[in-house]
Scaffold this motif. Structure first.
Motif: not given
Ligand code: SF4
Length: 476
Positions: A156-158, A314-322, A374-382
């Motif tokens: 896990h990144i966090v 733009a990812c800030i490595r918060c781990g919320a998406c995991l 959930v992404c705090p920087v709104k990365i459109d991962i899909p």
């Molecule tokens: S939720 Fe967004 S900012 Fe956080 S780890 Fe995932 S991609 Fe990065």
């Protein structure tokens, strides 16, 4: 240039690795429990932040701006850092970064380096490079220490040791720290880690960190953490080396106001991280007297060049998406074969080190969209996952079974008559498998579908047939 992301190039495909992870019930239990706790805390912290959506919009706007002007901001950072007494090094890939760091440590005849948690050094496999040079890296973050002592891999990144529970950690500490007895409470485990690390903090002459943010206007670095080990690593040793991905730049000190609110809440559900360390160059008589920043590319400029997937940076490595991802919550992080797991890992790893090695990762998703929510920087991962899948198919073609199925479908849909004939055939073929109006068990390869869900049966008549019948009744 040879880009690498830890050991990901040699990792098995996601579907194979996931199969064995799914059989490990203890791991799934640990991952589910831990992610449930973090999700609940995050939801509470987000709900009480009334301008949450505006903060997300601001963060994304800052990141988009930086990515459009990255070269200029990096040069501004270098100038400001040098003016404050720091030295900036540029590394094209992991090996170059590791080489720079090893040379600096050697130039001080140091045999040990104390480290703050940083995913970027896992990306370059720095610990292996230090050990090969006879230098001992000492992880000081509790979770990273657990990983290091257990010769394990982060999942896990966090929370890198999220797959381990307290009893497993207790057994590990007793064995590796040579302890006769140890309690199982969290306080007992942290006290043991503190005793083990304290002496190492005091004797090390070189400290090592990553950075959550690099501030262009002042040449400062910022590290956020919860344990205080990071603060000791960046202040106690005489020499400090920081490895920073080029995408970590923010233009001004004021931008931290946005990111620090988003990161803490998204990562651990806290309003603020307990320790926020920000430092600029060197100050005589205070803290490290020699400060090096290694700015790492390692495939990032390649990601920057692709407009459709650039937002990955733009990812800030918060781990919320995991924590929210239904796939990650079942498999845990190791199945991704990379130090970057979960939805962000599924888009970052293949882009950094090339689709050749990690082409199964863009398929490690149900495309449910929870990660984007959930992404705090709104990365459109899909959308990025779909873009990467398109690249995989373009470069390697679709699997044979998929190609045959698509060919058959194309033929059937090419003419109304052909579709009717296909429907007739399927109606006959499905008969032995229909129970209570659904197909719940198919033979052979098709059984993979019905193993976990039912398939609706092909109806007795098509819509066209039903409509034609209705029309003829009305005209009568
Ligand atoms: S939720 Fe967004 S900012 Fe956080 S780890 Fe995932 S991609 Fe990065």
């Amino acid at each position: 240039m040879s880009v690498k992301v830890g050991q990901a190039a040699a990792a098995p495909a996601f579907d194979k690795a996931a199969r064995s992870a799914l059989g490990n019930t203890q791991l799934r239990h640990n991952v589910r429990n831990a992610t449930d706790v973090i999700r609940a805390r995050r939801a509470h912290a987000v709900a009480e932040t009334l301008d949450w959506q505006q903060l997300r919009d601001s963060a994304r706007a800052i990141k988009d701006h930086v990515l459009r002007h990255l070269a200029g901001y990096l040069e501004q950072f270098e100038t400001a850092c040098a003016a404050a007494g720091g030295k900036v090094h540029w590394a094209r890939d992991a090996d170059e970064a590791n080489g720079i760091i090893v040379d600096i440590v050697r130039s001080h005849n140091a045999r040990e380096v104390i480290k703050v948690k940083t995913m970027t050094s896992d990306e370059t496999a720095l610990n292996a490079a230090l050990e090969a040079a006879g230098i001992t890296p000492i992880e000081t973050d509790l979770a990273d220490l657990i990983i290091q002592l257990g010769a394990d891999k982060p999942s896990h990144i966090v929370v890198p040791a999220l797959h381990r529970n307290k009893s497993e950690i207790r057994r590990l500490f007793m064995e590796k720290m040579h302890l006769q007895d140890l309690g199982e409470r969290a306080e007992d485990l942290t006290a043991a880690a503190r005793r083990y690390l304290r002496e190492r903090f005091l004797r090390a002459s070189v400290g090592f960190s990553g950075a959550n943010f690099a501030i262009a206007e002042s040449g400062s670095l910022c590290v956020v953490e919860s344990e205080g080990n990071g603060r000791m690593c960046v202040t106690l040793p005489k020499v400090l080396i920081s490895l920073v991905g080029v995408e970590k730049i923010v233009p001004t000190f004021g931008d931290l106001e946005v990111f620090l609110q988003l990161l803490a809440r998204s990562a651990t559900g806290e309003r603020m991280n307990p320790y926020n360390s920000i430092w600029t160059g060197v100050t005589p008589g205070d803290g490290p007297q020699e400060f090096h920043v290694v700015l790492l590319d390692n495939g990032r400029t390649g990601v920057l060049a692709d407009a459709e997937s650039r937002a990955t940076l733009a990812c800030i490595r918060c781990g919320a998406c995991l924590n929210i991802c239904p796939v990650y919550r079942q498999t845990g992080g190791h199945a991704y074969g990379s130090i970057y797991a979960g939805p962000i890992g599924a888009i970052l790893t293949p882009q950094l080190q090339g689709m050749k090695h990690s082409r199964s990762l863009p398929y490690a998703s149900t495309l449910c969209g929870a990660c984007l929510d959930v992404c705090p920087v709104k990365i459109d991962i899909p959308s990025i996952l779909l873009h990467l899948r398109h690249k995989v198919v373009k470069a390697h073609g679709a699997p044979l079974s998929e190609r045959l199925a698509m060919k058959a479908a194309a033929r059937a849909f090419s003419k109304g008559k052909k579709l009717e004939s296909a429907q007739k055939l399927v109606r006959i073929a499905q008969k032995p498998y229909v129970h209570d109006g659904v197909i719940s068990r198919l033979p052979g390869m098709l059984g993979s579908w019905t193993r976990f869900r039912d398939l609706p049966q092909v109806p007795a008549e098509s819509f066209r047939q039903w409509w034609a019948k209705r029309q003829s009744k009305e005209t009568l």
